[in-house]
Design an enzyme around this catalytic site. Sequence first.
Site, PDB file in Angstrom:
ATOM      1  CG  ASP B 103      82.832  41.180  34.188  1.00  0.00           C
ATOM      2  OD1 ASP B 103      82.194  42.168  33.775  1.00  0.00           O
ATOM      3  OD2 ASP B 103      82.445  40.016  34.008  1.00  0.00           O
ATOM      4  CB  CYS B 332      74.367  25.538  57.652  1.00  0.00           C
ATOM      5  SG  CYS B 332      74.010  27.113  56.843  1.00  0.00           S
ATOM      6  CG  HIS B 363      72.367  26.309  52.225  1.00  0.00           C
ATOM      7  ND1 HIS B 363      72.707  26.183  53.548  1.00  0.00           N
ATOM      8  CD2 HIS B 363      73.187  25.458  51.543  1.00  0.00           C
ATOM      9  CE1 HIS B 363      73.669  25.295  53.672  1.00  0.00           C
ATOM     10  NE2 HIS B 363      73.977  24.828  52.474  1.00  0.00           N
TER      11      HIS B 363
END
Lengths: 406, 406
Positions: B103, B332, B363
């Site tokens: 950025d 998952c 996760h």
Amino acid sequence: MTYRTNSPSDKPAINFEVIARDGEARAGILTTRRGIIETPVFMPIGTAGTVKGVRFEALEDELDARIILGNTYHLWLRPGVEVIRSCGGLHRFIGWQRALLTDSGGFQVWSLGDLRKITEDGASFRSHLDGSSQFLSPEISMEVQAALGSEIVMALDECAAGEAPHDVSRQSMELTARWARRSRARFDSLQSEEMDLGRTEVTEAISGSQALFGIVQGGAHLDLRRESLLRTREIGFDGYALGGLSVGEEKSVMWKVVSELAPEMPANQPRYLMGVGTPEDLVEAVSYGVDMFDCVLPTRNGRTGQAFTSRGKINVKNAQWALDTKPLDDACLCSVCRRHSRAYLRHLYMSGELLASVLLTHHNLAFFLDTMRRVRQSIRSGDFMNFRQEFTEGLKAYEEERALST
Amino acid sequence: MTYRTNSPSDKPAINFEVIARDGEARAGILTTRRGIIETPVFMPIGTAGTVKGVRFEALEDELDARIILGNTYHLWLRPGVEVIRSCGGLHRFIGWQRALLTDSGGFQVWSLGDLRKITEDGASFRSHLDGSSQFLSPEISMEVQAALGSEIVMALDECAAGEAPHDVSRQSMELTARWARRSRARFDSLQSEEMDLGRTEVTEAISGSQALFGIVQGGAHLDLRRESLLRTREIGFDGYALGGLSVGEEKSVMWKVVSELAPEMPANQPRYLMGVGTPEDLVEAVSYGVDMFDCVLPTRNGRTGQAFTSRGKINVKNAQWALDTKPLDDACLCSVCRRHSRAYLRHLYMSGELLASVLLTHHNLAFFLDTMRRVRQSIRSGDFMNFRQEFTEGLKAYEEERALST
């Protein structure tokens, strides 16, 4: 000496075979119900059910740690034995299917100092977490360790201060002997009641039960140490540990005890030097015939910015590394050294980034575990004394460079 | 519109091809000098040269992140551009060979509030690290990003407050347009001077130079947003971003701007919605034709104990998980869900263990990146609207369970 296994199947809980010797140093194979461990072995510390900052995948795959240590004191207080029991024991709770050794909790309670009071019965203390009153006895330690379901259980011992006089050390050693007997008795009844949550199938070689190690105390006093060894052997354990060392005494005291005692410990059983030590300490202790080690140094020092290398210690904070694109250790093949520079690790540490602890801990464990691999290899090839000399000289390289440059 | 690439070889710095559409949603291939990125893509935040708590091996191997975001503001202040330049640019400094987007530093400076003062020339501010006086201009931002050597550079913009009135937003938008022109000019001269430390060989498809994205501002005002888009396109960039959203305005305002503006952005170039958002936000924005996203949610919330799952958010602190041996998310397949239970993650978090942050962040990133994989797949198979409905309904499952159980 009677060698007892106390397993319901009359097979031993662990099997230990010395496969090579070089002087007093020995390379062995320790067979547990959860895998084979080559010795001499270093056990990373997994205090509260985690080797701090290291994922189990890394411990298994790259580092290939075969056994880690869990702390009974910490796990008992948090999350508590009922949580771990409900989740099926420590292996299942934390997601680690290899071997575990649990300590008895005694050392942590002893370390609380004024917060604990020790009687014949056990140790009353206040939890470091919430100040609540707690009580640890040999029986309770065995019960907690059965719920944890570790492969190797440690008897509850009492540790005298490093510089304790003879009479204090004697009292402590004698209490340790009585607690060892109580530990053995409660352990045996728990095994026969099948209260061990880590129990596995009986195999040809081993029983599937937990193993129990006794601990030799006696402070700096060789006569007490010898008496402690004798009394511990009389009870009979699957392995023997030297405790109460590296607890503030002079280093020469530790080496006097280890060099005299280790060779006198049962030749056909594992010898475990508790809480030791630096890389050079491990290699020296191996030369006296020690097989097993645990120590917080690689993990704790990793979190405070210290890296162990083949040329000595590096403090990553130092400004001298700010532009250094070399790895921590040129001779290291770990994933941290393959990818990252000292400059980057310094930046991470100075920025308080989580990854600094993660990477330094990983490297330090890689260095300790790789050192032990090289130790084993050198014993097997009859080259341990040469290895030891080169290794120890290498560790001084940075010191010498610094001395020359000033 | 003139589409300029400003690369010395007259090839574009990046190549973008839309390969499938489903309504406004589009799946594309973004080719950079450091690899191919399938879009829509989520970029993990690597603020200070590290995705906090996640090793690069995990980002590459299991998570397969193709591009991460670095923050110019943070890296400029620490370790400083000279350190990174001396170490060969950001890729080499941190050990990441895949694509980077940096950025401009503008948003972080704007976020400093009273600590910064914005003039035509640039932004004067005090460092959050040591209070030192600093100055950021379009030219300086381009120079720092050239030293970082990212694949995608962002023009320096000025961000109005979420609820700024029309005249304030207009001033801000016009300043952004002037800064965009200055960014473009300095960027082009830096490229022709070969000051970009990430430069690679020219290939058949791309130039090996950095790409530059322009940013559309204008607050909540659609007329200003459209004017900003027009003025930014007039300058010509390799891609276009929507900035100044998700900065405190009402969510309905963000969706009004995104739903109107995204479809009007150049069809053959990447569209990047900065700083957004939740999993449901990503999927909704994709439905308006957005291709690229970044957000701190998976990483920052991971460190504060919040897990994103296919059935909604979980706060691992909650006592209800103390004995729960299920994974965070049944659906998952990430390495955390394959190995660890909610009970263990709760224990780690309550114990203040490093591994709690490491595992929850992993996760969460797996969930975000996997969601984007499923988004791309559904667009390619023309099934995006069904996917979106099922996904969004799934995210409410826990809320509904809780409502039923009370």
